[in-house]
Design a protein around this motif. Structure first.
Motif, mmCIF file in Angstrom:
data_model
loop_
_atom_site.group_PDB
_atom_site.id
_atom_site.type_symbol
_atom_site.label_atom_id
_atom_site.label_comp_id
_atom_site.label_asym_id
_atom_site.label_seq_id
_atom_site.Cartn_x
_atom_site.Cartn_y
_atom_site.Cartn_z
ATOM 1 N N GLY A 108 56.048 45.918 42.808
ATOM 2 C CA GLY A 108 55.396 45.271 43.913
ATOM 3 C C GLY A 108 54.522 44.012 43.709
ATOM 4 O O GLY A 108 54.213 43.945 42.499
ATOM 5 N N LEU A 128 51.198 42.242 45.540
ATOM 6 C CA LEU A 128 50.351 42.092 46.604
ATOM 7 C C LEU A 128 50.747 40.955 47.264
ATOM 8 O O LEU A 128 51.177 39.804 46.821
ATOM 9 C CB LEU A 128 48.760 41.955 46.078
ATOM 10 C CG LEU A 128 48.393 43.255 45.205
ATOM 11 C CD1 LEU A 128 46.882 43.199 45.049
ATOM 12 C CD2 LEU A 128 48.901 44.622 45.725
ATOM 13 N N PRO A 129 50.381 40.890 48.749
ATOM 14 C CA PRO A 129 50.836 39.991 49.458
ATOM 15 C C PRO A 129 50.231 38.532 49.223
ATOM 16 O O PRO A 129 50.930 37.602 49.365
ATOM 17 C CB PRO A 129 50.368 40.319 51.029
ATOM 18 C CG PRO A 129 50.116 41.826 50.876
ATOM 19 C CD PRO A 129 50.059 42.469 49.403
ATOM 20 N N ARG A 130 48.935 38.568 48.741
ATOM 21 C CA ARG A 130 48.638 37.384 48.414
ATOM 22 C C ARG A 130 48.285 37.052 46.931
ATOM 23 O O ARG A 130 47.576 36.501 46.439
ATOM 24 C CB ARG A 130 47.227 36.958 49.055
ATOM 25 C CG ARG A 130 46.641 35.402 49.081
ATOM 26 C CD ARG A 130 47.678 34.711 49.682
ATOM 27 N NE ARG A 130 47.612 33.282 49.348
ATOM 28 C CZ ARG A 130 46.624 32.514 49.890
ATOM 29 N NH1 ARG A 130 45.804 32.848 50.997
ATOM 30 N NH2 ARG A 130 46.540 31.283 49.583
ATOM 31 N N ALA A 131 49.311 37.742 46.118
ATOM 32 C CA ALA A 131 49.548 37.356 44.586
ATOM 33 C C ALA A 131 49.762 35.927 44.540
ATOM 34 O O ALA A 131 49.719 35.453 43.267
ATOM 35 C CB ALA A 131 50.382 38.491 43.937
ATOM 36 N N ARG A 188 54.092 41.664 53.530
ATOM 37 C CA ARG A 188 54.032 43.001 53.029
ATOM 38 C C ARG A 188 55.210 43.755 53.165
ATOM 39 O O ARG A 188 55.656 43.783 54.145
ATOM 40 C CB ARG A 188 52.660 43.701 53.400
ATOM 41 C CG ARG A 188 52.267 44.775 52.833
ATOM 42 C CD ARG A 188 51.360 45.472 53.404
ATOM 43 N NE ARG A 188 49.882 44.737 53.290
ATOM 44 C CZ ARG A 188 49.104 45.177 52.310
ATOM 45 N NH1 ARG A 188 49.269 46.138 51.469
ATOM 46 N NH2 ARG A 188 47.908 44.185 52.097
ATOM 47 N N ASP A 221 52.700 46.793 39.592
ATOM 48 C CA ASP A 221 51.944 45.892 40.776
ATOM 49 C C ASP A 221 51.510 44.552 40.459
ATOM 50 O O ASP A 221 50.413 44.786 39.549
ATOM 51 C CB ASP A 221 51.137 46.736 41.476
ATOM 52 C CG ASP A 221 52.086 47.767 42.390
ATOM 53 O OD1 ASP A 221 52.382 47.596 43.448
ATOM 54 O OD2 ASP A 221 52.005 49.013 41.762
ATOM 55 N N ILE A 223 49.226 41.760 40.630
ATOM 56 C CA ILE A 223 47.924 41.532 41.236
ATOM 57 C C ILE A 223 47.882 39.935 41.567
ATOM 58 O O ILE A 223 47.221 39.361 42.700
ATOM 59 C CB ILE A 223 46.573 41.913 40.202
ATOM 60 C CG1 ILE A 223 46.922 43.389 39.984
ATOM 61 C CG2 ILE A 223 45.358 41.621 41.011
ATOM 62 C CD1 ILE A 223 46.691 44.094 41.036
ATOM 63 N N GLN A 224 48.204 39.110 40.500
ATOM 64 C CA GLN A 224 48.041 37.871 40.523
ATOM 65 C C GLN A 224 49.478 37.151 40.053
ATOM 66 O O GLN A 224 49.888 37.438 38.895
ATOM 67 C CB GLN A 224 46.882 36.939 40.049
ATOM 68 C CG GLN A 224 46.868 35.708 40.341
ATOM 69 C CD GLN A 224 45.451 35.212 39.852
ATOM 70 O OE1 GLN A 224 44.510 35.252 40.515
ATOM 71 N NE2 GLN A 224 45.353 34.582 38.668
#
Lengths: 238, 238, 238, 238, 238, 238
Positions: B64, B66-69, B76, B117, B119-120
């Protein structure tokens, strides 16, 4: 005696790590002890349909948990195909809390979306989210101010922060961790501004109902805690 | 000249932060430059239905972002109600890559789920995911070994790591970042074991098709890079 | 010895039945032995949103299997409410493969959707789909040329075809049928143009990882096979 | 001055029509003025999975609105394919409120589902739902008692009822109707037991945050109103 | 005058191609003129939950259309994430029609699923589906009889076939093609057995309501047509 | 002998309660014995996309059942995330039935949505829905006429009503209740206009197929019943 050894009115160690994310207009990794939430603010030059040509903007929030943020792995919401009721409740709460201290007219026709993603959970994820989201929102507005888009002080009317309180082992305590939360008789979340006004109060007794007195004790604990959180926010943005 | 100033055969700085998560049986925050992925390994004492009573276990992965990665906020997936095709492609790839170096019989009737996931994001999220997932898996197996559930060396047959290579500005380069990736003519992902065997090769030309020679050059670059990554994995678990 | 009695470098009998569908602008029933795929091309005078006013068109693909195309009946994706990861992977691959040989600017602001529906499956459905899709696309462009909408030779830069190769019973073989595919150690799909350039390479070892040498052998087999397929395409459109 | 001409501490006319539904084990059409909610209680001889073999039962609730219960027709949730966040929030609240006054052990391994369907809406649908749901639950337990399944007094520990209060035109008022609700500065919902204990408190300021004093005034109003509602419940079940 | 030049009581050319599918226990490509439907029968040794331990089996049907079976491409139902109302109506009709002539007890605790997939559409897809489904079902039962699982004559009590009739240009006509169907004032579908008994009647006037007389005329036309279809079925299974 | 003691040609007591809903432009609670359906008509000043700029309006319907309208609680469709096949079939039928007696041109570019929500079910919910929907539609048009938007007599060409008939215990009977419906050999629904023309006929034999004679007997019963229903509609709107 609290499992963590904390005093009844003692919050966990709280910290804010600003600019955690390279891409977002504002971002903050907030920690309430072992609860870690990444808050990012994303600016878009458009509003939801119902605000078009109103001159007003919007602030909204989304909330998520990484599947293994918790003790047992939870099903990924993207895989199950929908956000659960708890997720929706929390993200609506975060959005309302932020909008209560924002002048949407001063923001102009723009939308800021705050994503609160729980990297690690140990109770109090919604209160950490709100408290950290304020920092991300502040930094986003600063970013906009640097580009002459808004004046921060016009848009951001106040601080907002949140804390949970509950009755654990017959004692009113502040900032419940997971162990306390899962066996507390009563659980209340408070969202207040920097001037001590109330934005949201949510008190719940899944077990034994509680008295008005107990509730007022919790509110007093919360008021002190939120005062501390607002001070920490102030230091963080110095 | 690469935007980052790197040499054509130079990967970004790679690091592994083990035990990043308090709850997971194994976890690792892997960084390939500005691409940061949290990999967690979750053990369950059950297998998928098709392996029941087979004596074998399973290793699977979910992925996945994060939406603003990313540079622009992405919707999302939990909110849109389904995982996109890209997400599914990547998580299937991670799962296959790990299973290629695991003895599922030696694991026993258990399932390990690796959550990756992002993160960035700055390009190469799938290759960082695979490379970090190996660490999370290793630590999960160590956790199991400490409880006499398995022997790590019986279950984990080899290392596995991955890198992307591509042709950018007419030059074969390794470990493309987002800027390179979005304008590369050709993009290939390689997954290899510690002994240099190939687990997965995916080469794609959305623009101009490429020659076998070019492809072999990319594979050579990848082989060296993956050798380095495996060395870094070895140091990380010392 | 292959179950079908074929030689290691021998593809199944391949045929193309053009104009299979009364309604579509282009259509082709492609058979690779017992694998039968109906490919239809549908023209629409609009582009996806991100190409509006770009002067460019788009070619995309969708893939599906009839529920009883396979040995055991599979759940109908329309009934389960979503397309599986495998379906999405394949339809993205078909789309990329076709776009690699199309000049989207010469197509103009139009979209051609290629539907590849597997009527009967016996391994290699994605490679048959790509190979047949080229015929459907060609006929669609011919249909457009007859209406002075495009010049086929401007839009269609080359042929594209695909074949699978794998290591079965320790032998590199071409064009795996279902029996081979389900027990092959390694499975690779190659998509190449009429001039032998590579569009896509996907090599996977769910079982034992493979060596670079093995991979190169598979690529050599594929190159010959795809050469044959392109010749068959040329005969089909005479 | 309230739009309805009511005094600040005056609730709308409240009525309960028991046995409204032929099929349900318990049912009640509750009216708070023009807000009409049909509450039905359905008994099933099974529990949710997490309570199996626990000796305990469960009480849960679902909430819905007919599409034209409101001034403008709302999209039917069954047609849009999911329950909105507001719906989920409300049905979770109803369920928690009822469980707070039920002895789940005395209920035994059974589930009672309370459906609250809003036939007509004019503000306060969640508080009417909770208040009416108690009647439906009571009648369901009576039905069970008549079949020697439970003792009502063992299962049902107390009454529960709910009311909304808010600050409208700078005045604290009770039981807001739609006109008041849509322009109130502050809105709070209170759920209390027959003995005056608090089950749930939810105070929200989407507009201007409110003071503790204001909140306490609302709570006082609510306490009186809920006292009246409990009396009406008592009369209704005579 | 009908667009096709057919007489009012003249059906299109009907053909059945048995054993069209390599894998299915029974299969048939049925053609009513340019309407082509592939019907496959899949046997499973299990029943739906509500028939377990009843000694009875089940026959069910699913229906789908390839996206470009029609003049304009339709959205793929698997991609839109649900089956439309028309699809569900038709597959329920096919299932009921077949169950009307099957002895579910003689079938035993098994399920036969008939998939009717429209390869090309030109009106009358549901009636062609039912008529072809009977052949697929027959062949599936023959396959079972050859394995001593059932006696065909015990399970299959009769033939079943279907035809549409309608009023087109003020004339009652049989077996409407797409051109007729889209401008008919009245459209009725009839499903009858080999002995002329009625299984389903569906008459619809989206435009002008029709009289009982008109309806009886349509039913007479249908009775003759279905008689012919049953004869064709008999020849097909010789 | 019918379970209710009714004669074979005797319908249940039918009543219409107009203006049941405060908000809707037209509304009616229709009762066929213990079957109670709330029909509301909602006017919107827009048409579906395919009618834009056509000068024509649209009438459509949605249907739902409260979860405990039935003897056993049914899963709420909003919670399961989709409308079942039966629901879709019924709402399509209601919409077609109403459109058959409406002049869509005279309505103008507007949409009227009729929601039929079953409050309590005892067989015949679709026929009650159609019969009550006519009243709601009539009142909506009256509401529009009072605002000079339309002339009722221009838009509403006729009455429409519906009834079910079936063969129960070898007797043709009218207006089946749940007990009859669940054991009837044959079940047919008839929708007719005030002048006796047929709008829809749906006859189904899940059990034993029926003869044309039996069907004609049912149709005769229906014709009489619908005549009565139309008279009751006329009295209701006096």
């Amino acid at each position: 005696m609290r499992p963590s050894g904390r005093k009844t009115d003692q919050m966990r160690k709280v910290s804010f790590e600003r600019n955690f994310s390279k891409h977002a207009e504002g971002s903050c990794l907030v920690k309430f002890g072992d609860t870690h939430v990444l808050c990012t603010a994303s600016l878009e030059e458009k509003t939801p349909p119902w605000l078009r040509n109103s001159g007003k903007g919007w602030v909204t929030a989304e909330y998520g948990m990484l599947p293994r943020a918790t003790g047992d792995r939870m099903k990924r919401e993207a895989a199950s195909g929908k956000q659960g009721g708890r997720t929706q409740e929390i993200q609506r709460l975060i959005g309302r809390s932020l909008r209560a201290i924002v002048d949407l007219g001063a923001l102009g026709e723009r939308q800021i979306t705050i994503d609160c993603d729980v990297i690690q959970a140990d109770g109090g994820t919604r209160t950490a989210s709100i408290t950290g989201a304020w920092i991300a929102l502040y930094d986003c507005l600063k970013w906009m101010e640097a580009r002459n888009m808004v004046k921060v002080e016009k848009v951001l009317k106040d601080h907002v922060a949140a804390i949970s309180c509950g009755i654990f082992a017959n004692q009113p305590v502040i900032d419940l961790d997971y162990l306390e939360d899962s066996s507390a008789e009563t659980d209340a979340n408070f969202v207040m501004t920097g001037t001590g006004a109330i934005v949201e109060v949510q008190g719940t007794a899944e077990g034994v109902p509680f008295s008005e007195e107990e509730f007022l004790t919790l509110m007093r604990l919360a008021r002190n805690g939120i005062g501390e959180l607002v001070n920490l926010q102030k230091q963080a943005i110095l």
